[in-house]
Design an enzyme around this catalytic site. Sequence first.
Site, mmCIF file in Angstrom:
data_model
loop_
_atom_site.group_PDB
_atom_site.id
_atom_site.type_symbol
_atom_site.label_atom_id
_atom_site.label_comp_id
_atom_site.label_asym_id
_atom_site.label_seq_id
_atom_site.Cartn_x
_atom_site.Cartn_y
_atom_site.Cartn_z
ATOM 1 N N CYS A 482 33.450 40.268 25.189
ATOM 2 C CA CYS A 482 34.217 39.049 24.910
ATOM 3 C C CYS A 482 35.700 39.187 25.216
ATOM 4 O O CYS A 482 36.298 38.282 25.813
ATOM 5 C CB CYS A 482 33.988 38.600 23.468
ATOM 6 S SG CYS A 482 34.619 39.734 22.201
ATOM 7 N N HIS A 540 35.426 38.040 17.570
ATOM 8 C CA HIS A 540 35.109 37.419 18.852
ATOM 9 C C HIS A 540 36.412 36.904 19.450
ATOM 10 O O HIS A 540 37.288 36.406 18.724
ATOM 11 C CB HIS A 540 34.117 36.275 18.685
ATOM 12 C CG HIS A 540 33.760 35.605 19.974
ATOM 13 N ND1 HIS A 540 33.240 36.290 21.049
ATOM 14 C CD2 HIS A 540 33.876 34.307 20.383
ATOM 15 C CE1 HIS A 540 33.037 35.455 22.049
ATOM 16 N NE2 HIS A 540 33.419 34.249 21.674
ATOM 17 N N ASP A 563 36.072 29.312 26.109
ATOM 18 C CA ASP A 563 35.405 30.594 25.832
ATOM 19 C C ASP A 563 34.498 30.969 27.002
ATOM 20 O O ASP A 563 33.453 30.358 27.208
ATOM 21 C CB ASP A 563 34.584 30.480 24.557
ATOM 22 C CG ASP A 563 34.015 31.817 24.115
ATOM 23 O OD1 ASP A 563 34.190 32.821 24.837
ATOM 24 O OD2 ASP A 563 33.393 31.873 23.031
#
Length: 892
Positions: A482, A540, A563
């Site tokens: 991530c 995250h 994202d």
Amino acid sequence: MVASFTLGYVRCQDLRKSFDSPDQLVMVIRAPPETQMQVSEPTEGYQVSLKSSRGPIDVFLCPEDSSGVCSPVTGSSPSKPNADPTLAPPPTHPADQSQARTSTAALELSVSSPASTSSTATAASQHDPSSLVLGGDTESLLGGDPFSTLGDMPDFDFSPLSSTDFLNGEGLPLPLDGFINLSPPHSHDYHFGLEDHEGISELFDCTGTDHCRLKFVNFESHENHVSHETRGLSENILVVRRGKPFKLTLMFRSRPWNPHTESLVLEVLLGGLSERIPVQFPEKWSDPQRWSAQVYPCNMRPQSVSIYACSPVLSSVAVYDLLVHIETGLDRRSYAVGSFVLLCNPWMKEDPVYMPLDVQIQEYIKSDYGLVYMGTHLNICKRPWSFGQYEPGVLEACLKLLQVSPQHLNDNQKDYILRADPIYLSRVVCAMVNSNDDLGILEGKWQGNYKDGVKPTEWSGSADILHRWDSSDCSPVRYGQCWVFASVLCTVMRVLGIPSRVVTVFNAAHDGDGSLRIEEVYSSRGEKLGLSKDSIWNFHVWVECWMRRPDLGQEFDGWQIVDPTPQEKSGGVYCCGPCPVVAVQKRCLGAPFDTSFIYASVDADIVRLIVRDGLVVGRTVDNESVGQLIYTKSIGSDRPENLTQMYKGIKSTEAFVGEQTAQTRRMSTRPGGPSLKVSLAIDRVLLVGERISVCVTITNHSSSPRILMKHLNAQLKEYNSNPEKSFWKTHKKVHIQPYEVLTLHHVIPSSEYESVLAGDDIVNMAVVIKDIRTKERVLDTQEFNISSPQITIEIEGGDSIQMKKEHTAQVSFTNRFTKALNGAVLTVEGSGLLPDKPDVRMVLLQPGDKIEKKVSIVATSPGTKLLMATFSYSGSPRIVSRSFHKVFVTTA
């Protein structure tokens, strides 16, 4: 010719005498060793292509008779070098674009025979423009005259360059004897092209002609890059920002441009789209919704004129080709003069990405350094990241990313038009950062070994990743997780001119079914089981991009979540966002894009189940842990900025949505609440090698004494996965009195975990308390990380170093463990600082002893760089410690 041998030169008349036919065209080429030359077939016209990486190329014409010789062509532009490969639809494996033009002298001389019609300038002038006009189909937000703030322009002294005076590099005068120099200045690449009706004589300014002809165009790169805040993004091509004028200087041949009888027209080309831009004097009104070009009387010289061109503020982000037309009532001469890059403009109020404060733009556009926050909310670690937007080739890779997107490959004209919108750009780039659906940059991997790639924790910057992707014909770079996906996205968005920052959510929920709740399953002995398809990531990382949202209204302007980590599909592809942060805070779950999924990431409930023999025997609901902390780097500082309240409003009971199943109803606690309560706490932040101190607090809310069974369990886990097998556990019977609060302490020695736990790992600790008589069970959990021992990195002379000068770095690690470490290895690396990964090894590192390494570093480009050092030893399955050090590289 014999007399010339002693001096090592040849005269024009010597060459003429050596040819049988006086009608033959004689051209002389002086080039360094290893120059590449290609000659076309005669049927294709007379064409010679030369390319050298060892020095400049000089080309001379040897005319039949020196009488009436035209004036030499002595200038050039960065005009129509090999067409920018980012504009062409890529093959299955797009060609490498890494070669920098500024380090290569290249010449293409196209000479058309009477039957030939293959000149670049002619091809450009015969372009059939699309009916779609660049920037003309969108409503302009530009108010007033974009040139009104320019004031008086400085005089421009553009002297003709004469390279005919000298033929060799040392400046020794040689007898040119009638040679006509065709070479432009050696500081540029160049391209000569002839129109269909032109021959070789058209390259020269012969007497008797009354045409105004363009000699070359100066793109004024330095001045424009300073004015447009694009310095350092590229040395190969002009980079400007939309809605702001940029300067071009046109140099003419035999006579100056006459604005009373001749019109100057610029034309910008973008794929199949084009727009003609008449050059006007400032007293004439120009439409801010269209391209404009103006010339001021003070910028007109006898042989040159400076033009200020300006795009609409809602122009598309892309590489544009530029043509110059000189038109009269009878004819038109057209010249393909080069390419330029147009980016978003966060300095301009009318641009949808406008930011009001310079300190914000400095941090979110211009800064090439950032921090990624990792670990757990109890022990936050910060990891430096080099965004690298000023590294050579990064701009080109970012533009290539747009050219190989599915949107561009499917309909390039539609893609070009939509690229004016930062909302569209963010979705395209977000999907292209991962490689799940396309020719994207990164392939993700979260478990197993990484021997066929790079482990995500080993990356420290975006430039290396982008270079690998670009040079591998768009093959995905292995591997990312991530924070790597997010940091690369942040780099691309900053390059394109969209303000961006990396954001970390601690305890982020992955809600795959949209229920806004996450189930976690534990055994009756406190062991976490991997039975749920949903999960809680200890942290995250995603990106926030700054833009207006005209599709939603002003209240949704500002930071938008984007994202790129491939979790769930959005619109059929793996991307997420842009989602307004304020939509998450106000719980507007229908707002585009992907708001409900992102809301769950920061505000879902956790339902923890205790199971025994397949039956649920206990249940707790936690509505506080998810999104417990949300961090980004502060402006101008390495301190964190807490964004939690920007995301989390007042939580209502409506957040727990969806139908209750029969199983859920069976799990509900009895009316009045539980009579037993337990909590779990870790004493303090721990370092590897220290013992773990655990505190368990049990509260008896009943009026009766109770006999309890306590189960305490510790498991190793990674930040985004379910725990592995337990490495420590204890079970004990406990007696508690009515209304008593009982505190129990436990210690886990380092010997119990050091063989399985490394610096990047996380511990899941859980306690289950069971009433032996009533079978009532309660649960509490805590997840924490253990900090790595630090590696010391010091730069001799300070952390600011000069580019291309050797400096020394001292790297060391001291054994803080209570035992000797076998097979100790200390490794140092740094993109743009070290060409390899030097290391030092010790067979045995005793407690308190130091292992150290001195390395020489040389920076190849300016900006912020990172040195990374790692320490490992044979008794640990993973790297024990990883440290970073920031290095500032200056040009002088």
